[in-house]
Every structure is written in structure tokens, then in C-alpha cells.
Design a protein around this motif. Structure first.
Motif, PDB file in Angstrom:
ATOM      1  N   LEU A   1       0.823  -1.209   0.000  1.00 52.15           N
ATOM      2  CA  LEU A   1       0.000   0.000   0.000  1.00 52.15           C
ATOM      3  C   LEU A   1       0.857   1.260   0.000  1.00 52.15           C
ATOM      4  CD1 LEU A   1      -2.772   1.370   0.177  1.00 52.15           C
ATOM      5  CD2 LEU A   1      -2.615   1.182   2.668  1.00 52.15           C
ATOM      6  N   SER A   2       1.932   1.245   0.773  1.00 55.54           N
ATOM      7  CA  SER A   2       2.812   2.402   0.826  1.00 55.54           C
ATOM      8  C   SER A   2       3.348   2.749  -0.564  1.00 55.54           C
ATOM      9  CB  SER A   2       3.976   2.133   1.791  1.00 55.54           C
ATOM     10  OG  SER A   2       4.861   3.215   1.824  1.00 55.54           O
ATOM     11  N   ARG A   3       3.707   1.720  -1.318  1.00 54.42           N
ATOM     12  CA  ARG A   3       4.235   1.948  -2.663  1.00 54.42           C
ATOM     13  C   ARG A   3       3.120   2.308  -3.655  1.00 54.42           C
ATOM     14  NH1 ARG A   3       7.209   4.287  -6.012  1.00 54.42           N
ATOM     15  NH2 ARG A   3       7.259   3.307  -8.049  1.00 54.42           N
ATOM     16  N   LEU A   4       1.992   1.586  -3.583  1.00 54.94           N
ATOM     17  CA  LEU A   4       0.903   1.790  -4.532  1.00 54.94           C
ATOM     18  C   LEU A   4       0.279   3.179  -4.376  1.00 54.94           C
ATOM     19  CD1 LEU A   4      -0.153  -0.158  -6.707  1.00 54.94           C
ATOM     20  CD2 LEU A   4      -2.000  -0.780  -5.153  1.00 54.94           C
ATOM     21  N   SER A   5       0.218   3.687  -3.156  1.00 49.93           N
ATOM     22  CA  SER A   5      -0.386   4.989  -2.898  1.00 49.93           C
ATOM     23  C   SER A   5       0.449   6.134  -3.451  1.00 49.93           C
ATOM     24  CB  SER A   5      -0.608   5.189  -1.392  1.00 49.93           C
ATOM     25  OG  SER A   5      -1.579   4.285  -0.912  1.00 49.93           O
ATOM     26  N   ARG A   6       1.726   5.896  -3.672  1.00 52.89           N
ATOM     27  CA  ARG A   6       2.598   6.943  -4.211  1.00 52.89           C
ATOM     28  C   ARG A   6       2.480   7.082  -5.726  1.00 52.89           C
ATOM     29  NH1 ARG A   6       6.701   8.370  -0.489  1.00 52.89           N
ATOM     30  NH2 ARG A   6       8.166   8.883  -2.158  1.00 52.89           N
ATOM     31  N   LEU A   7       1.818   6.109  -6.379  1.00 48.97           N
ATOM     32  CA  LEU A   7       1.604   6.172  -7.823  1.00 48.97           C
ATOM     33  C   LEU A   7       0.281   6.881  -8.093  1.00 48.97           C
ATOM     34  CD1 LEU A   7       2.683   2.508  -8.722  1.00 48.97           C
ATOM     35  CD2 LEU A   7       4.038   4.592  -8.969  1.00 48.97           C
ATOM     36  N   THR A   8       0.331   7.975  -8.789  1.00 46.95           N
ATOM     37  CA  THR A   8      -0.880   8.783  -8.999  1.00 46.95           C
ATOM     38  C   THR A   8      -1.635   8.414 -10.269  1.00 46.95           C
ATOM     39  OG1 THR A   8       0.493  10.471 -10.050  1.00 46.95           O
ATOM     40  CG2 THR A   8       0.040  10.745  -7.703  1.00 46.95           C
ATOM     41  N   GLU A   9      -0.943   7.940 -11.301  1.00 50.84           N
ATOM     42  CA  GLU A   9      -1.597   7.590 -12.560  1.00 50.84           C
ATOM     43  C   GLU A   9      -2.209   6.196 -12.479  1.00 50.84           C
ATOM     44  OE1 GLU A   9       1.033   8.012 -15.828  1.00 50.84           O
ATOM     45  OE2 GLU A   9       1.391  10.159 -15.497  1.00 50.84           O
ATOM     46  N   LEU A  10      -3.432   6.069 -12.976  1.00 48.10           N
ATOM     47  CA  LEU A  10      -4.151   4.796 -12.903  1.00 48.10           C
ATOM     48  C   LEU A  10      -3.408   3.695 -13.642  1.00 48.10           C
ATOM     49  CD1 LEU A  10      -6.684   3.218 -12.031  1.00 48.10           C
ATOM     50  CD2 LEU A  10      -7.773   3.974 -14.164  1.00 48.10           C
ATOM     51  N   GLY A  11      -2.893   3.994 -14.815  1.00 47.10           N
ATOM     52  CA  GLY A  11      -2.184   2.983 -15.599  1.00 47.10           C
ATOM     53  C   GLY A  11      -0.980   2.431 -14.870  1.00 47.10           C
ATOM     54  N   ALA A  12      -0.170   3.325 -14.271  1.00 39.52           N
ATOM     55  CA  ALA A  12       1.012   2.884 -13.529  1.00 39.52           C
ATOM     56  C   ALA A  12       0.622   2.090 -12.291  1.00 39.52           C
ATOM     57  CB  ALA A  12       1.845   4.105 -13.133  1.00 39.52           C
ATOM     58  N   LYS A  13      -0.454   2.522 -11.645  1.00 41.95           N
ATOM     59  CA  LYS A  13      -0.932   1.826 -10.438  1.00 41.95           C
ATOM     60  C   LYS A  13      -1.352   0.395 -10.774  1.00 41.95           C
ATOM     61  CE  LYS A  13      -3.470   4.467  -7.839  1.00 41.95           C
ATOM     62  NZ  LYS A  13      -2.718   4.782  -6.603  1.00 41.95           N
ATOM     63  N   LEU A  14      -2.138   0.238 -11.854  1.00 40.41           N
ATOM     64  CA  LEU A  14      -2.622  -1.092 -12.244  1.00 40.41           C
ATOM     65  C   LEU A  14      -1.492  -1.977 -12.749  1.00 40.41           C
ATOM     66  CD1 LEU A  14      -5.987  -0.189 -14.035  1.00 40.41           C
ATOM     67  CD2 LEU A  14      -5.630  -1.004 -11.697  1.00 40.41           C
ATOM     68  N   GLN A  15      -0.534  -1.384 -13.455  1.00 36.21           N
ATOM     69  CA  GLN A  15       0.607  -2.152 -13.936  1.00 36.21           C
ATOM     70  C   GLN A  15       1.412  -2.717 -12.765  1.00 36.21           C
ATOM     71  OE1 GLN A  15       3.376   0.099 -16.275  1.00 36.21           O
ATOM     72  NE2 GLN A  15       4.547  -1.685 -16.927  1.00 36.21           N
ATOM     73  N   PHE A  16       1.641  -1.872 -11.755  1.00 28.38           N
ATOM     74  CA  PHE A  16       2.390  -2.326 -10.581  1.00 28.38           C
ATOM     75  C   PHE A  16       1.593  -3.381  -9.806  1.00 28.38           C
ATOM     76  CE2 PHE A  16       3.842  -1.817  -6.135  1.00 28.38           C
ATOM     77  CZ  PHE A  16       5.187  -2.104  -6.323  1.00 28.38           C
ATOM     78  N   PHE A  17       0.273  -3.187  -9.712  1.00 30.62           N
ATOM     79  CA  PHE A  17      -0.568  -4.158  -9.004  1.00 30.62           C
ATOM     80  C   PHE A  17      -0.509  -5.527  -9.687  1.00 30.62           C
ATOM     81  CE2 PHE A  17      -4.625  -6.388  -8.628  1.00 30.62           C
ATOM     82  CZ  PHE A  17      -4.717  -6.535  -7.250  1.00 30.62           C
ATOM     83  N   ARG A  18      -0.668  -5.547 -11.014  1.00 27.00           N
ATOM     84  CA  ARG A  18      -0.641  -6.825 -11.738  1.00 27.00           C
ATOM     85  C   ARG A  18       0.716  -7.511 -11.597  1.00 27.00           C
ATOM     86  NH1 ARG A  18      -3.954  -3.932 -15.576  1.00 27.00           N
ATOM     87  NH2 ARG A  18      -2.062  -3.178 -16.622  1.00 27.00           N
ATOM     88  N   LYS A  19       1.762  -6.706 -11.671  1.00 29.23           N
ATOM     89  CA  LYS A  19       3.109  -7.262 -11.534  1.00 29.23           C
ATOM     90  C   LYS A  19       3.297  -7.920 -10.175  1.00 29.23           C
ATOM     91  CE  LYS A  19       7.943  -5.727 -11.507  1.00 29.23           C
ATOM     92  NZ  LYS A  19       8.851  -4.550 -11.639  1.00 29.23           N
ATOM     93  N   MET A  20       2.888  -7.230  -9.112  1.00 23.35           N
ATOM     94  CA  MET A  20       3.050  -7.769  -7.765  1.00 23.35           C
ATOM     95  C   MET A  20       2.149  -8.964  -7.518  1.00 23.35           C
ATOM     96  SD  MET A  20       5.509  -6.126  -6.645  1.00 23.35           S
ATOM     97  CE  MET A  20       5.469  -7.102  -5.146  1.00 23.35           C
ATOM     98  N   LEU A  21       0.947  -8.942  -8.103  1.00 25.16           N
ATOM     99  CA  LEU A  21       0.035 -10.073  -7.947  1.00 25.16           C
ATOM    100  C   LEU A  21       0.620 -11.339  -8.563  1.00 25.16           C
ATOM    101  CD1 LEU A  21      -2.821 -11.082  -7.103  1.00 25.16           C
ATOM    102  CD2 LEU A  21      -3.598 -10.448  -9.389  1.00 25.16           C
ATOM    103  N   LEU A  22       1.153 -11.212  -9.782  1.00 18.13           N
ATOM    104  CA  LEU A  22       1.699 -12.375 -10.486  1.00 18.13           C
ATOM    105  C   LEU A  22       2.989 -12.881  -9.861  1.00 18.13           C
ATOM    106  CD1 LEU A  22       1.079 -11.261 -14.198  1.00 18.13           C
ATOM    107  CD2 LEU A  22      -0.157 -13.027 -12.921  1.00 18.13           C
TER     108      LEU A  22
END
Length: 416
Positions: free
Chosen positions: A271-292
Motif C-alpha cells: 500500500l505504501s508503494r501503490l499509494s505513491r503512484l498517482t496515474e491509474l495505468g502505472a498503479k494497475l501495472q504495478f498491481f498486476r506485476k506484484m500479484l503475479l
């Protein structure tokens, strides 16, 4: 560099929680092993209350402070959290006094006060370290929890030497150990708090106004009902069954307590890292990467424990399990893996600013699951509880996943 930084913070957070949680787990394990079933049932009841009081007193502090202090470093966020926790504690303490005075409680006021005191100290420590984690300072908690673990180690030693002989004495020892992280956390932030105290006093009404409370409420609501979701089996077993069965179910849970640490550790860094990303695309890209990448790795302990569960139980508690009890053991383990999966969607919803939606869904899941427990009422057993525990967590996980999909679609189409 980013990957190295994330892994370093994840390691620090893992070590901090591992020290704290591991010492608590050993304490619970020894109590389950050496206490009489009735005494352990009473301890489980009071400890369950502490776990329920804790999120109410914390008032959503973990995700709120990590999320907001990652975006803006304002000491007022921490001031508000500490004051709010103290206020909620006093209200709950007064409520417990009235409940005991009404004559409807079989539990002494001292035990309620101890559970509330433990919950308060946990909440204050969580506020201090969540604020620091939002500022990317993860290692402070490692040093603090190392000392805390040593203190709980002393409690374990006193327990094995038969110096602590009652539930009350054990709870007092846990309370005293809880003072250590609060004191050490305050020592770190104290210069900053003193520096900003005058400015905070001048803006007291604005900083601790209605808007601040409303902003915090969804976080508190979500955290409270999330912990209720985890403790719901213990609540209804205490209401409809016996302290003996409550103690038996808690033994199934205690065996797997170390793996329940994984979602907590990962979610805070994530959450600390994801909250620092303001753009939706970058946020979702990081989320998918961490999930996989992370979900298969974090699932390994659950997979390893699956064939070893029965052997571990017999080794820890010196009890031979029936076939039905082995099934219940595996149901609990499966449910705890679902809580890991659920954590990903909770973090994503919070980072998307949809914490109100998360709070609503967790509340709905608690209501639905509670209906199941109420349906069985006095017929509730450990076996039925295990199935309901699994069904409730499966329901909330699916609802949160759907909520993430809906929120992402809404943001992509320009919804407000």
C-alpha cells in the motif's frame, strides 16, 4: 533500484512483524499446551476482546496513516490518531464499566479493562509505526519489535517456570510488554511532535474537526469489520457454545497463526508503494506485476503446511486428531489462504480511494456470515464453525474482487 528498495522494505517489515507476531504466537501456543482447557477458553475470550477492541480504538489507523502520510507528511495526522484512539478507549472503558455494573456480565471488570488496555497499546504502537512507514521508515519497527520480543520471551520463561499461574497474571504481563513499542516509537517521533506542537495547537479545531473524522471513518469501519470477520467464529462460539469448544477452535487457529502474518506484512509495504503512484495505468501495472510475482511465493507456506498440518498439531499439542478434526484443520488453513488473496483487493481499493466501498462490502459480508451463525444458534459446533468461517471469507474475497473491477472501469470511463 525500485525493485531493490521494495524488497528491502518488505524484508524490514517482515522482520519487524515476525519478531512481534512470533513471540505472541509462542505465548499462545504455550498457553494452549499448559493451561487447563477451561482457563485457556477464558484467556481466548479475553484475548478475542482485545483483538476486537484494538481496531475500534485504532480507528482505521494502519491503512489511513500509511496511505496519507505517503502522500503528505503532516505531523497533525499522527496527533489526530493518538488523540482519537485515547478518546475511543475512554468511551469503551466507560461502556465496559456500565455493562459489568448492570450485572449481565460473568466476566470481571478487571478482565475487560485489561483487554481494553492491551488494545489501546496495540493501537498507539500501530499509529506510530504506520506514520513512519508512510514516510518509508520501516527499519524503526524492526529494532522496536526486537526488544518487545525479548520482553515477551521473559513472559514465556515465567510461564514455563510456573511463576505466572492465572489468566489475570498472564494478561498483566502482556499489557506491560505492550508499553515497550509505544515508548520506543514515541522516542523516535517525539522531536518532530514537539517541533510542530505549537502549530498544531493553533489549528486544533481545523485539524481535529468533523471533516477529519469523516475522512477517517471508512478506514475505521473497514478495519473494524475486517477484524470482526476474522474473529467471528470466536464471538459466536463464546455466545452459543462453551468456553471448552472456543478453546478447541482457537487451537486450530493458533497452529496457523504464523502464516496469518503474511497478508499484514505484505499489505503495508504494498500500500505504501501503490499509494505513491498517482496515474491509474502505472498503479494497475504495478498491481498486476506484484500479484503475479508475489502471490505464488506467499502461497508456498500454505502449500507446505497442508500435508504437515495433522503432524504439526499432534507435535504442538500432544493430541491425536480424529478424521473430522483433520478436515476442520484443513478448512481453517484454506480460509487463511483466502485472507491472503483478499488482501490484494483491499490494498487496491484503498489506493484507488474507494475505501468506503471496501467498508460497505466487508460490513455486508459480516452481516451475511453472522446470519449463518445465528441460524445454527445453540447447535453451533466447531465443525459447523469451520465451514462458516470458510464460506464467509470466500464471499468477501469475491465481493472485493468485483468491487476492484467496477472501480477500475468507473475510473477509466471518467466516473467520479
Amino acid at each position: 533500484m525500485l525493485r531493490h528498495d521494495f524488497i528491502r522494505k518488505l524484508f524490514n517489515n517482515s522482520l519487524a512483524h515476525g519478531l512481534n507476531f512470533g513471540s505472541r504466537w509462542l505465548l499462545n501456543l504455550l498457553l494452549a499446551r499448559y493451561m487447563l482447557d477451561a482457563d485457556f477458553g477464558l484467556f481466548s475470550y479475553v484475548y478475542m476482546l482485545a483483538n476486537l477492541f484494538f481496531p475500534a480504538i485504532a480507528f482505521g489507523v494502519s491503512f489511513y496513516l500509511i496511505h496519507h502520510s505517503a502522500q503528505r507528511q503532516e505531523p497533525a495526522l499522527l496527533f489526530n490518531s493518538l488523540l482519537l484512539s485515547a478518546g475511543v478507549f475512554l468511551l469503551l472503558l466507560g461502556g465496559a464499566a456500565l455493562w459489568v455494573a448492570s450485572g449481565q456480565s460473568e466476566v470481571a471488570f478487571e478482565l475487560y479493562a485489561l483487554s481494553l488496555g492491551i488494545g489501546l497499546l496495540w493501537a498507539l504502537a500501530q499509529a506510530l509505526f504506520s506514520y513512519l512507514k508512510g514516510r518509508q521508515q520501516f527499519f524503526v519497527e524492526v529494532k522496536t519489535n526486537f526488544i518487545s520480543a525479548l520482553c515477551l520471551g521473559v513472559v514465556l520463561l515465567l510461564l514455563m517456570l510456573d511463576v505466572l499461574n492465572s489468566v489475570e497474571e498472564v494478561l498483566w504481563a502482556i499489557l506491560i510488554c505492550g508499553l515497550v513499542p509505544v515508548w520506543m516509537g514515541l522516542a523516535v517521533v517525539w522531536p518532530e511532535l514537539c517541533q510542530h506542537w505549537q502549530a498544531y495547537r493553533q489549528a486544533f479545531g481545523r485539524q481535529l474537526g468533523w471533516h477529519s473524522f469523516v475522512e477517517r471513518l471508512p478506514f475505521a469501519w473497514a478495519d473494524l469489520f475486517a477484524i470482526v470477520m476474522t474473529n467471528i467464529p470466536f464471538i459466536f462460539l463464546a455466545l452459543f457454545s462453551s468456553l471448552l469448544e472456543l478453546g478447541q477452535f482457537r487451537k486450530l487457529f493458533i497452529l496457523f497463526m504464523p502464516v496469518t502474518l503474511l497478508p499484514v506484512i505484505f499489505s503495508q509495504v504494498f500500500l505504501s508503494r501503490l499509494s505513491r503512484l498517482t496515474e491509474l495505468g502505472a498503479k494497475l501495472q504495478f498491481f498486476r506485476k506484484m500479484l503475479l510475482l508475489s502471490l505464488p511465493v506467499l502461497s508456498v507456506p500454505y502449500v507446505v503446511m497442508w500435508p504437515l498440518a495433522e503432524w504439526l498439531y499432534e507435535l504442538c499439542f500432544h493430541e491425536v486428531l480424529s478424521a473430522d478434526a483433520v478436515l476442520m484443520l484443513h478448512l481453517v488453513l484454506t480460509t487463511l489462504w483466502l485472507t491472503l488473496v483478499k488482501t490484494y483487493f483491499e490494498v487496491l481499493l484503498t489506493s484507488l480511494g474507494a475505501n468506503k466501498r471496501k467498508a460497505s462490502l466487508v460490513t455486508l459480508a459480516v452481516v451475511l456470515t453472522s446470519s449463518g451463525y445465528l441460524w445454527f444458534n445453540s447447535a453451533l459446533t466447531v465443525a459447523i464453525t469451520s465451514w462458516l468461517f470458510l464460506a464467509g471469507n470466500m464471499t468477501v474475497t469475491l465481493m472485493l474482487a468485483l468491487a476492484c473491477w467496477f472501480e477500475i472501469r468507473r475510473k477509466k470511463t471518467g466516473g467520479v
